[in-house]
Design a protein around this motif. Sequence first.
Motif, mmCIF file in Angstrom:
data_model
loop_
_atom_site.group_PDB
_atom_site.id
_atom_site.type_symbol
_atom_site.label_atom_id
_atom_site.label_comp_id
_atom_site.label_asym_id
_atom_site.label_seq_id
_atom_site.Cartn_x
_atom_site.Cartn_y
_atom_site.Cartn_z
ATOM 1 N N HIS A 108 1.103 2.969 -3.412
ATOM 2 C CA HIS A 108 -0.037 3.806 -3.821
ATOM 3 C C HIS A 108 0.085 5.199 -3.196
ATOM 4 O O HIS A 108 -0.168 6.215 -3.855
ATOM 5 C CB HIS A 108 -1.355 3.151 -3.397
ATOM 6 C CG HIS A 108 -1.557 1.789 -3.987
ATOM 7 N ND1 HIS A 108 -1.564 1.551 -5.338
ATOM 8 C CD2 HIS A 108 -1.763 0.578 -3.405
ATOM 9 C CE1 HIS A 108 -1.763 0.269 -5.570
ATOM 10 N NE2 HIS A 108 -1.875 -0.351 -4.409
ATOM 11 N N ALA A 109 0.481 5.230 -1.923
ATOM 12 C CA ALA A 109 0.632 6.519 -1.240
ATOM 13 C C ALA A 109 1.757 7.343 -1.875
ATOM 14 O O ALA A 109 1.614 8.558 -2.068
ATOM 15 C CB ALA A 109 0.906 6.292 0.247
ATOM 16 N N GLN A 137 -4.030 8.749 7.071
ATOM 17 C CA GLN A 137 -5.320 9.370 6.763
ATOM 18 C C GLN A 137 -6.302 8.379 6.139
ATOM 19 O O GLN A 137 -7.513 8.529 6.274
ATOM 20 C CB GLN A 137 -5.110 10.563 5.827
ATOM 21 C CG GLN A 137 -4.398 11.740 6.467
ATOM 22 C CD GLN A 137 -4.093 12.835 5.463
ATOM 23 O OE1 GLN A 137 -4.812 13.025 4.485
ATOM 24 N NE2 GLN A 137 -3.002 13.567 5.695
ATOM 25 N N SER A 138 -5.775 7.363 5.472
ATOM 26 C CA SER A 138 -6.653 6.364 4.851
ATOM 27 C C SER A 138 -7.067 5.266 5.829
ATOM 28 O O SER A 138 -7.763 4.317 5.449
ATOM 29 C CB SER A 138 -5.955 5.734 3.636
ATOM 30 O OG SER A 138 -4.869 4.919 4.037
ATOM 31 N N GLU A 193 0.819 -1.209 0.000
ATOM 32 C CA GLU A 193 0.000 0.000 0.000
ATOM 33 C C GLU A 193 0.862 1.271 0.000
ATOM 34 O O GLU A 193 0.422 2.327 -0.460
ATOM 35 C CB GLU A 193 -0.933 0.022 1.212
ATOM 36 C CG GLU A 193 -2.078 -0.968 1.140
ATOM 37 C CD GLU A 193 -3.052 -0.657 0.004
ATOM 38 O OE1 GLU A 193 -3.265 0.542 -0.287
ATOM 39 O OE2 GLU A 193 -3.569 -1.599 -0.597
ATOM 40 N N LEU A 223 -0.365 9.978 4.297
ATOM 41 C CA LEU A 223 -1.496 9.552 3.472
ATOM 42 C C LEU A 223 -2.001 8.176 3.908
ATOM 43 O O LEU A 223 -3.218 7.926 3.918
ATOM 44 C CB LEU A 223 -1.100 9.530 1.999
ATOM 45 C CG LEU A 223 -0.893 10.899 1.339
ATOM 46 C CD1 LEU A 223 -0.295 10.734 -0.055
ATOM 47 C CD2 LEU A 223 -2.209 11.670 1.262
ATOM 48 N N ARG A 235 -4.952 3.319 7.768
ATOM 49 C CA ARG A 235 -3.989 2.232 7.969
ATOM 50 C C ARG A 235 -3.377 2.317 9.366
ATOM 51 O O ARG A 235 -3.180 3.402 9.913
ATOM 52 C CB ARG A 235 -2.871 2.295 6.932
ATOM 53 C CG ARG A 235 -3.374 2.297 5.498
ATOM 54 C CD ARG A 235 -3.971 0.966 5.094
ATOM 55 N NE ARG A 235 -4.566 1.035 3.776
ATOM 56 C CZ ARG A 235 -5.117 0.000 3.165
ATOM 57 N NH1 ARG A 235 -5.159 -1.175 3.761
ATOM 58 N NH2 ARG A 235 -5.656 0.140 1.970
#
Length: 244
Positions: A180-181, A204-205, A177, A201, A207
């Motif tokens: 993607h960030a 904030q998502s 992941e 990021l 994780r």
Amino acid sequence: MQAVVLAAGKGTRLRPLTEDKPKVLVEVDGKPLIEDVMDNLIEVGATEFVLVVGYMKEKIIERYGDEYEGVPITYAHQREQLGLAHAILQAEPHVDDDFMLMLGDNVFRANLGDVINRQREERADAAFLVEEVPHEEASRYGVLDTNEYGEIVEVMEKPEDPPSNLVMTGFYTFTPEIFHACHLVQPSDRGEYELPDAIDLLIQSGRTIDAIRMDGWRIDVGYPDDRDRAAERIAEQEAEPIGQ
């Protein structure tokens, strides 16, 4: 677990030691920095190295070829040094699962295995080895803020007014992941793609990123004096009686 090593830097602050070699080939106590890094990673179970190379990369490739101590090496090329998040993205095509990440200019004698074990727990999306530094020095690093469960809730790159004295050390574990960030990160004021921005990021998502307190020591070899200090620490540790 695969291990990504960031080894593309010029090491301008280490001159004259880096005039004829990349930073990671500077020797500490008779061993190139990158060998110390790879030895540490083998000890905690690295099954493959992905070395992100750039400056004088041919010297690294010629020296190590396609394996080190029986562990396969894949090379990823960072043609411009545009920040750690950019460097990590060069490894993306070669990484297929959770992985370790280590900066190639750090000498560690610490509990790296605790970070690996935490990453293997299903609840953790990432885990970082972190250390406390004097508060007046924290602004030189990526500074972390954590909640009562030891989860990282905020990361700031070299803040003027640090909210804590807990900082990143240069050893991390991630799921894919993080790639993607990193793709979403925008250049900072320095014109670089910063790793703390990518980590923020992830947070904030939703994780979960755990902070593992360092037990031991590490030295970021940024200047010639750091190299000497790391060599002294290694010699002191080797001179200690077994069991100490």
